[in-house]
Scaffold this motif. Sequence first.
Motif, mmCIF file in Angstrom:
data_model
loop_
_atom_site.group_PDB
_atom_site.id
_atom_site.type_symbol
_atom_site.label_atom_id
_atom_site.label_comp_id
_atom_site.label_asym_id
_atom_site.label_seq_id
_atom_site.Cartn_x
_atom_site.Cartn_y
_atom_site.Cartn_z
ATOM 1 N N PRO A 128 15.175 139.339 20.298
ATOM 2 C CA PRO A 128 14.595 139.567 21.396
ATOM 3 C C PRO A 128 13.855 139.935 20.377
ATOM 4 O O PRO A 128 13.373 140.861 19.183
ATOM 5 N N ASP A 129 12.245 140.103 20.682
ATOM 6 C CA ASP A 129 11.103 140.843 19.744
ATOM 7 C C ASP A 129 10.726 142.402 20.043
ATOM 8 O O ASP A 129 11.965 142.879 21.057
ATOM 9 N N PRO A 130 10.315 142.923 19.071
ATOM 10 C CA PRO A 130 10.799 144.388 19.264
ATOM 11 C C PRO A 130 10.447 144.964 20.693
ATOM 12 O O PRO A 130 9.277 145.012 21.797
ATOM 13 N N ASN A 131 11.612 146.267 21.120
ATOM 14 C CA ASN A 131 10.738 146.343 22.486
ATOM 15 C C ASN A 131 11.465 145.631 23.676
ATOM 16 O O ASN A 131 11.377 146.097 25.146
ATOM 17 N N ILE A 132 12.237 144.686 23.334
ATOM 18 C CA ILE A 132 12.038 143.470 24.320
ATOM 19 C C ILE A 132 14.317 143.803 24.944
ATOM 20 O O ILE A 132 14.835 143.501 23.665
ATOM 21 N N ASP A 133 14.006 143.909 25.862
ATOM 22 C CA ASP A 133 15.747 144.303 26.043
ATOM 23 C C ASP A 133 16.122 142.832 26.635
ATOM 24 O O ASP A 133 16.112 143.303 28.082
ATOM 25 N N LEU A 134 16.892 141.825 25.552
ATOM 26 C CA LEU A 134 17.561 141.260 26.470
ATOM 27 C C LEU A 134 19.065 141.043 26.244
ATOM 28 O O LEU A 134 19.038 141.187 25.224
ATOM 29 N N ALA A 135 19.572 139.752 27.024
ATOM 30 C CA ALA A 135 20.781 140.317 27.074
ATOM 31 C C ALA A 135 20.846 138.514 26.827
ATOM 32 O O ALA A 135 20.114 137.678 26.891
ATOM 33 N N LEU A 136 22.181 137.959 26.072
ATOM 34 C CA LEU A 136 21.960 137.351 25.851
ATOM 35 C C LEU A 136 24.089 136.878 26.105
ATOM 36 O O LEU A 136 25.013 137.576 26.649
ATOM 37 N N PHE A 137 23.504 135.863 27.309
ATOM 38 C CA PHE A 137 25.355 135.587 28.523
ATOM 39 C C PHE A 137 26.405 134.003 28.095
ATOM 40 O O PHE A 137 24.685 133.099 27.805
ATOM 41 N N LEU A 138 27.444 133.816 27.573
ATOM 42 C CA LEU A 138 27.575 132.609 26.984
ATOM 43 C C LEU A 138 28.078 132.145 28.763
ATOM 44 O O LEU A 138 29.010 133.059 28.735
ATOM 45 N N CYS A 139 27.764 130.683 29.460
ATOM 46 C CA CYS A 139 28.608 131.209 30.938
ATOM 47 C C CYS A 139 29.280 129.003 30.618
ATOM 48 O O CYS A 139 28.929 127.837 29.479
ATOM 49 N N THR A 140 30.289 128.732 31.385
ATOM 50 C CA THR A 140 30.512 127.668 31.651
ATOM 51 C C THR A 140 29.961 126.746 32.993
ATOM 52 O O THR A 140 30.077 125.597 32.836
ATOM 53 N N GLY A 141 29.101 127.060 33.192
ATOM 54 C CA GLY A 141 28.396 126.120 34.796
ATOM 55 C C GLY A 141 27.023 127.453 34.522
ATOM 56 O O GLY A 141 26.774 128.562 34.105
ATOM 57 N N LYS A 142 26.756 126.618 35.403
ATOM 58 C CA LYS A 142 24.780 127.232 35.415
ATOM 59 C C LYS A 142 25.154 127.535 36.797
ATOM 60 O O LYS A 142 25.458 127.124 38.003
ATOM 61 N N CYS A 143 23.253 127.868 37.143
ATOM 62 C CA CYS A 143 23.155 128.519 38.660
ATOM 63 C C CYS A 143 23.596 129.060 38.737
ATOM 64 O O CYS A 143 24.268 130.011 38.796
ATOM 65 N N SER A 144 23.165 129.548 40.914
ATOM 66 C CA SER A 144 23.907 130.550 41.265
ATOM 67 C C SER A 144 23.882 132.112 40.976
ATOM 68 O O SER A 144 23.337 132.894 41.449
ATOM 69 N N THR A 145 25.187 131.943 39.913
ATOM 70 C CA THR A 145 25.499 133.587 39.384
ATOM 71 C C THR A 145 25.954 133.410 38.035
ATOM 72 O O THR A 145 25.591 132.168 38.376
ATOM 73 N N TYR A 146 26.451 134.598 38.162
ATOM 74 C CA TYR A 146 26.316 134.777 36.492
ATOM 75 C C TYR A 146 28.304 134.717 36.457
ATOM 76 O O TYR A 146 28.740 134.860 35.763
ATOM 77 N N ALA A 147 29.146 134.083 37.892
ATOM 78 C CA ALA A 147 29.808 134.443 37.910
ATOM 79 C C ALA A 147 30.776 133.592 36.528
ATOM 80 O O ALA A 147 32.284 133.940 36.051
ATOM 81 N N THR A 148 30.074 132.615 36.207
ATOM 82 C CA THR A 148 30.865 132.129 35.268
ATOM 83 C C THR A 148 30.925 132.425 33.617
ATOM 84 O O THR A 148 31.273 131.360 33.134
ATOM 85 N N CYS A 149 30.175 133.050 33.681
ATOM 86 C CA CYS A 149 29.391 133.457 32.234
ATOM 87 C C CYS A 149 31.391 134.277 31.446
ATOM 88 O O CYS A 149 31.511 135.758 32.163
ATOM 89 N N PHE A 150 31.101 133.624 30.800
ATOM 90 C CA PHE A 150 32.284 134.709 30.557
ATOM 91 C C PHE A 150 32.781 135.949 29.137
ATOM 92 O O PHE A 150 33.128 136.467 28.254
ATOM 93 N N ASN A 151 30.622 135.403 28.963
ATOM 94 C CA ASN A 151 30.492 136.647 27.044
ATOM 95 C C ASN A 151 29.394 137.186 27.509
ATOM 96 O O ASN A 151 28.647 135.918 27.389
ATOM 97 N N TRP A 152 29.107 137.982 27.322
ATOM 98 C CA TRP A 152 28.225 138.826 27.125
ATOM 99 C C TRP A 152 27.896 139.635 25.976
ATOM 100 O O TRP A 152 28.625 140.848 25.747
#
Lengths: 255, 159
Positions: free
Chosen positions: B90-114
Amino acid sequence: MRKMLRDCIATALLVTGTVHAQDYAFPVPFQHFNASFAQVTLNVVGTDPTYGMWFFISQTAVVPTLAQAGPTAADFMYYVRPKALTSVRYEFEVDTSELTGDTDSSRSVQLFAASSPVVISSWPQLLTIDMIGGTPYPSLRFRTPRGGNQPIEQITIPLTASTATLRVEINVGSGTAGNVRYWINAAYVDPPTGILNNAGAGLDNAAWTGVIAAAVGMSSMTDAFRANAGGTFAIYHIASSDDLLFWDDFSFGYQ
Amino acid sequence: MTASDDRMSLLPWLAVGTSLWLVTLTCALAQTCTAPINVSGSANFTASTCAGTIDMPFINSGTTFNRGPDVVYQFTVPASPNLGSVTLQPDPNIDLALFLCTGKCSTYATCFNWVDNGPGNADTMSIPSGFDLFVVIAHPSPATPLCGNFSLQITYPSP
């Protein structure tokens, strides 16, 4: 029959609050550790004659809450060798089909650890395997140290079913001689599912000397796991290439 | 191939006066929850979550949060014992997170690592082989700004 057997055991634990240690014994040289808020029993898996570890983590029986500090719930068996091994294999099967609530990646528990006789960079384990909550199935996280003051190398792999057979091979040495290979639902003769080797440069983990101890079971659970997970999960078909142990499934004999 | 390479290869087909930044922005805006940005092979991207049209809630210890738009990439990692990786800068001062998921949409329920190493810091994780995966770039903290620019590098495993 399998479900009836599990229900019977779960009920017995719920009522008595004790482990039926008088029925089965952990195989020598394994030792058993048990801490609060978790209970384990050894039992057959359905009609399978192999004995395994069943972890009962009923929410109502153990009353875990987020207010309780630290991941104190643990139950695992472990052993220590007199001399470290520079190459060793371990395998086991994990069954989460009756585990509930482990649906979020913040809910994790350690299933396995292989330790070094020395502590390098505050990290004595040569390999840890954690079960991470997920949807529709949990994931497995492998972590292993790298030499040269590099950060831990890790990979998280989502399971594609509620049960999985896991095989790992830990190799300790300089440069590329250090690596961890793993197989998920595959045999040792098959190509590894993955290799932790620092992107081909090798783990360079000779400073850790080798594997001198191993533990399998349930430990280091997160508060989120303790607060939300329930039911049971099992680890069975435990085996190793360690000459102190048996190559095939360990037999849990009557005491 | 880098993001710059992508832009260069697109230049002959762009109308006069079309900016390169517009190309990236258009890609980001084109995504929907059901149609994430497709990635084929190792690649570098630069984009902004401010251009995202998706704002998926994520779950942390049973509590649902929803902070700032997301950008979602989809890719298939070929089977290989070697590990690939994905890095978010991310650019300086921007707090972004990286999620790795097996599904899309809805929620991050299928995200197995972040991973989220804080504002301006790179987030890197290894990616397992043989899966259809989704990378979600999100802003999980309440700190402002709730969106910002980033670069994303996806490295496929060697055969």
